[in-house]
Design an enzyme around this catalytic site. Sequence first.
Site, PDB file in Angstrom:
ATOM      1  N   THR A 103       0.835  -1.205   0.000  1.00  0.00           N
ATOM      2  CA  THR A 103       0.000   0.000   0.000  1.00  0.00           C
ATOM      3  C   THR A 103       0.864   1.248   0.000  1.00  0.00           C
ATOM      4  OG1 THR A 103      -1.767  -1.152   1.187  1.00  0.00           O
ATOM      5  CG2 THR A 103      -1.798   1.249   1.255  1.00  0.00           C
TER       6      THR A 103
ATOM      7  N   HIS B 130       2.064   1.803  -3.437  1.00  0.00           N
ATOM      8  CA  HIS B 130       1.029   2.405  -4.292  1.00  0.00           C
ATOM      9  C   HIS B 130       1.010   3.926  -4.108  1.00  0.00           C
ATOM     10  CE1 HIS B 130      -0.286  -1.461  -5.452  1.00  0.00           C
ATOM     11  NE2 HIS B 130      -1.075  -1.719  -4.432  1.00  0.00           N
TER      12      HIS B 130
ATOM     13  N   HIS C 149       2.255   2.064   8.122  1.00  0.00           N
ATOM     14  CA  HIS C 149       1.328   1.510   9.106  1.00  0.00           C
ATOM     15  C   HIS C 149       1.806   0.224   9.774  1.00  0.00           C
ATOM     16  CE1 HIS C 149       0.104   0.082   5.053  1.00  0.00           C
ATOM     17  NE2 HIS C 149      -0.023  -1.080   5.657  1.00  0.00           N
TER      18      HIS C 149
END
Length: 350
Positions: free
Chosen positions: A48, A51, A71
């Site tokens: 992610t 991305h 995260h």
Amino acid sequence: MEKLPAKMKAIVKDGPHYGAKMMTVDVPKDLEAHEVLVKVKAVSICGTDLHIWLWNEWAKEHINVPQVLGHEFAGEVVAVGSEVSLVKIGDFVSSETHIPCGHCKQCRTGNMHVCQNLKILGVDMNGAFAEYVKVPEIVLWKNDPSIPSIWASVQEPLGNAIHTIFTEDVTGKNVLVTGAGPIGLLAIGVLKTAGAAKIIVSEVNEYRRNLAKEIGADVVVNPKNQSLVDIVKKETDGDGADVLIEMSGNPQALHDGLASLTNAGRASLLGVYDKDVQINLNDLVIFKAIRVYGITGRKMFETWYKGAELLKNKKLDLSKIITHVLDFDDYEKGFKLMEEGKCGKVVLKL
């Protein structure tokens, strides 16, 4: 309690473009009653994050800039809100990144990971690519001190692999994993500990094919120049795989994976696709009586317990899966490795 600085280093998506910048930003202050401030020790780069780094179509639709990324982390609690009871200052913690509301039907029926009002750390709010990160106590996980912080930082993606694999039993089953990116590699390690009979891996990237074999895959296939369906059938005495673990987000991999399944097999799909996918549901799913599971995130906190026990009791070795440990300031090198696919899991240490 240590005296907190006013400023900190953070990797920030500062605008709608490729890349991100190391910036000096304010340390999060003014904790709400149930919020916790964590001093980050290690943080890993997720797909992610890549991305967002690349600023692809998904990122353009989901990210508001400027925003601190990241995260997947481990660190030490350094401050707590007035009503925090689950952790205390000094605790060694990691964090769930799906932040639930606690009130919707899903939250109240054991499905917080698909909360109707879900927020994601580093996507919907400032994340953990920073010296300090603020999170609600409900998502924190207290780590066993025997687990290295580098390993503790990857429990979130490890939970993805665990959730995808253990949707149903895999012991003694022939399992096909399509996609040997970081979570696919974690899946191979988990499948080994779970007693899968044969692990077949499909991956186009040579570096990751070699890594999959090293971690424990029994058969590794390059679908660009080999027929995945033919090889799976050959390796399973013509029956096909019992289980498909789809990690790639590639439409052809999904098609070939379903075609490689035995009748009444099951498919667990974690890969995320760039656009709508067309498959022949009649031939690949319905007439074969395939059970298909959509997987997102981790079961909160069922998969965390499983992952922590595997690590604490040394049943799962992450040393070959975490291929690069870099200093936080070398984040650009880490993203470059991810972009080129010349890595397993990449962790930044602070």
